[in-house]
Design an enzyme around this catalytic site. Structure first.
Site, short mmCIF file in Angstrom:
data_model
loop_
_atom_site.label_atom_id
_atom_site.label_comp_id
_atom_site.label_asym_id
_atom_site.label_seq_id
_atom_site.Cartn_x
_atom_site.Cartn_y
_atom_site.Cartn_z
CD GLU A 159 -1.28 -2.31 1.27
OE1 GLU A 159 -1.02 -2.46 1.76
OE2 GLU A 159 -2.59 -3.11 1.45
CG HIS B 95 -10.50 -7.23 6.88
ND1 HIS B 95 -9.39 -7.63 8.31
CD2 HIS B 95 -10.07 -7.34 6.10
CE1 HIS B 95 -8.78 -8.65 7.20
NE2 HIS B 95 -8.73 -7.91 5.46
#
Ligand SMILES: Cc1ncc(C[n+]2csc(CCOP(=O)(O)OP(=O)(O)O)c2C)c(N)n1
Ligand SMILES: [Mg+2]
Lengths: 404, 329
Positions: free
Chosen positions: B60, B129
């Site tokens: 990322e 998440h």
């Protein structure tokens, strides 16, 4: 005064891989004793992977990396009973996950579930080679790793179903399962983040002189995360007792590794840190055991970290329910040929382990798992207010605002 | 106009901008063959090819960092971060770099990068998440933050984000993906950042909400109308930075009551900013304190009962509205 690059030589010499130790593992030429590399993903896509010859050359020149050579194998010392236990661990992990899939399909088991079907040899080989007090940190694909450390499958199954009897009391589920009673620091939903964390666990072992080692499991996909590289670097400069175990199943979700990793052979990445590096066929449980045993002894003796690349195959989708549209036709089926469980079973029979012993273990696992599922289904869900527990060390926590 | 889902609307916006402007490219994890973890970019690889639909490693920080660099030097990248939680892996390129580079260089560069991400609770995906973290980014001068709930807004505002000369964080709530709506088809049509929308007109109380929340607020409005005779006005600012305070104040001056609802944790959330602004600018119009609805002070847990306990639903909006509606000045 500005530091010159040469300053480095005046301090303690930077450790290089291996310290040419008098360990059981002996340096071999790169590429030997390694699991075969499968290229089908490449040919199916019609796109070529990146030429990694330069990387290979650099790694070969680095030279001190070792592949495990079969000389005096630690596993030669295992008794028949111990071998059967290793087999049991694999069968238990497999059966656990098969039932997880069933229960997921029945709607009893919510969330995101990643199974390690096909990768049990790594879990079992590593799990059995470690000492009882060694630590492991896992990934989103953690069930087998945790089972191989001897965690109670009833509590694990209950956790998968969000029950109060779960090992994390329903807080974690599949992706965040931990069991500190077995020094399982935990699964991890964030790819790569276990590597620096386990580096810290290893630091604590070193500082507290426990003699324990830490294991950081991670995947080929995770191997491109900065946190993994940063963790490995730190572990090496601090010479920490940690094993970085890369499970190379050649996929990260839908993405074949050749698309995102510019070297075919992931062991070359150990060279960047001057780290002792082993390659192993991750579907050969005894090879994994041997490699881990040697690596753990090396790390435990204070020689620094070891990096292990274990080649394996993912026999199922990335997650339960994954249609695997990205996977070349026939690849999954072909991969089943290398299923480590029947392979080890055959090996045990060859070693004259009586088949009835294996059958007995299989039947016992079946029963154990049946009971685990039943118990999990019968267990209560946690009371809703439990959601506020464990946020802080104090409970009830008086915040987030005081004075009302 | 065409009926399409929010998911398709996001895809359509990206596809239209990729067709329109050769400098636009899209990168992220599993976005090519698989079409992204949420199927948003399904089929885009076939149309645009691997140069413009770039499947990336799980990196990322590098993906966003590279997008920022590319944006400085001629491209207009769109990046997907698979879950909003994982923006934490790219905090420096977003906050330390993208948001500040133009400023620090005395205006020498522009950073036309769009960072798309999604998230939301209710799927038992566990603490790592399921977080909604928009307030991390609304606190950063230099960033724009867009978080629409409706399919047509998703299309028009994502197009606006891609054409914007600034770094824009575009947040999609997972619950919105299957929602359907009428979506325009003119590829030249584009939305405007910083303009809110009245999703439902009402006279008794204003609910300001975004992300997945407006859908719950609309449900709450039906219940409140039937059971309490309360008429709820639902306002979706659509963009949090810049924030269309005007549309909120106009509504509050009419209803004299205000609830702010978001899925993110209440304490320190963006709702606090809205509440503060409303009382600063419409104090004399308020018949009750501005109430906030948000997640309780805990990470999102896994087990369904636990998750439902901390994450706000329509009922929490109903309770808050009842509380302010029956309060007297
Ligand atoms: C920081 C972060 N980015 C992305 C994801 C989404 N994700 C979950 S698993 C996965 C693939 C991991 O691949 P690998 O490391 O090879 O492990 P494997 O799934 O093969 O066991 C991805 C991208 C994540 N969980 N965390
Ligand atoms: Mg993998």
């Amino acid at each position: 005064m500005a530091a010159t690059p040469r300053a480095r030589t005046t301090t303690k010499a930077a450790p290089t891989g291996g310290k040419a130790s008098a360990k059981k593992a002996t340096p071999t030429k790169r590429g030997s004793g390694k699991a075969p590399v499968d290229d089908h993903a490449k040919s199916a896509s019609g796109r070529k992977s990146i030429d990694d010859t330069a990387g290979r050359a650099a790694a070969a020149a680095y030279g001190e990396q070792v592949s495990f050579a079969r000389g005096k194998r630690p596993s030669d010392k295992l008794s028949k009973a111990e071998l059967v236990q290793m087999y049991r661990t694999m069968v238990l992990a497999r059966r656990f996950e098969e039932l997880v899939i069933d229960q997921y399909r029945e709607g009893n088991l919510p969330g995101f579930v990643h199974v390690a079907i096909g990768q049990e040899a790594i879990a079992s080989g590593v799990g059995h080679a470690l000492g009882d007090d060694d630590f492991i940190g896992s990934t989103h694909r953690a069930h087998a790793h945790i089972i191989a450390r001897g965690s109670n499958v009833e509590h694990l199954m209950a956790e998968m179903m969000g029950r109060i009897t779960g090992v994390c009391q329903g807080k974690g589920g599949s992706m965040h399962m931990a069991d500190m009673s077995r020094n399982v620091v935990g699964a991890n939903g964030v790819v790569g983040s276990g590597a620096p964390m386990m580096t810290g666990v290893a630091l604590a072992q070193k500082e507290l002189k426990t003699g324990n080692v830490a294991v950081a499991f991670y995947g080929d996909g995770a191997s491109s995360q900065g946190n993994v590289h940063e963790g490995m670097n730190l572990a090496q400069i601090w010479q920490l007792p940690i094993l970085f175990i890369l499970e190379n199943n050649r996929y990260a979700e839908s993405t074949p590794t050749w698309q995102t990793v510019p070297v075919d052979d992931l062991t070359v990445r150990g060279a960047a840190f001057g780290m002792k590096t082993f390659a192993v066929d991750g579907n050969d449980v005894l090879a994994v055991y041997d490699t881990t045993a040697v690596a753990a002894e090396y790390a435990r003796a204070g020689n620094g970290p070891v990096y292990i690349v274990a080649e394996t195959k993912r026999l199922s989708g990335h997650y339960v329910g994954d249609a695997e549209v990205y996977r070349p036709k026939g690849e999954a089926k072909a991969a089943r040929q290398t299923d480590p469980i029947p392979a080890f079973r055959a090996q045990l029979l060859e070693r004259k382990v009586p088949e009835r012993d294996l059958k007995a273990v299989e039947a016992e696992v079946e029963e154990t798992m049946e009971r685990a599922v039943e118990a999990a289904l019968a267990a209560d869900f946690p009371p809703a207010e439990d959601a506020m527990k464990h946020v802080y060390a104090e409970y009830p926590y008086p915040g987030p605002v005081l004075g009302l | 106009m065409a009926q399409m889902t929010y998911r398709e609307a996001v895809r359509t916006a990206m596809a239209e901008e990729l067709r329109r402007d050769g400098r636009v490219l899209f990168m992220g994890e599993d976005i090519a063959d698989m079409g992204g973890s949420q199927g948003v970019s399904k089929g885009m690889l076939a149309e645009f090819g691997p140069e413009r639909i770039r499947n990336t490693p799980i990196s990322e920080e590098a993906i966003v960092g590279a997008a920022v660099g590319a944006a400085m030097s001629g491209l207009r990248p769109v990046v997907e971060i698979m879950y909003m939680d994982f923006t934490s892996m790219a905090m420096d390129p977003i906050v330390g770099q993208a948001a500040k580079w133009r400023y620090m260089t005395g205006g020498q560069v522009t950073i036309p990068v769009t960072i798309r991400t999604q998230g939301g609770a209710g799927w038992q995906s566990g603490s790592q998440h399921a977080s909604m973290l928009e307030n991390w980014f609304t606190h950063i001068p230099g960033l724009k933050v867009v978080m629409p709930s409706q399919p047509d807004d998703a299309r028009l505002l994502l197009k606006a984000a891609i054409r914007d000369e600034n770094p824009v964080l575009f947040v999609e709530h997972r619950d919105c993906y299957p929602r359907k709506g009428e979506v325009g088809e003119d590829p030249e049509e584009v939305g405007e950042l910083g303009v809110g929308r009245v999703l439902r007109e009402g006279s008794d109380c204003t609910v300001v909400c975004w992300g997945g929340m407006p859908w719950l607020a609309l449900e709450a409005a039906e219940t409140l109308e039937q059971e309490d005779g309360i008429s709820l006005e639902v306002i979706d600012p659509r963009t949090l930075q810049p924030l269309d305070l005007g549309i909120i104040l106009e509504s509050v001056r009419k209803t004299n009551r205000c609830v702010v609802a978001h899925e993110a944790v209440t304490f320190g959330g963006f709702g606090a900013e809205v509440a503060a602004l409303v009382q600063e600018h419409a104090f004399d119009h308020l018949d009750a304190p501005v109430l906030r609805v948000g997640e309780k002070w805990a990470p999102v847990p896994f087990a369904p009962v636990l998750e439902a306990h901390v994450v706000p639903g329509a009922q929490q909006i109903i309770d808050a509205v009842r509380s302010v509606a029956y309060a007297t000045a």
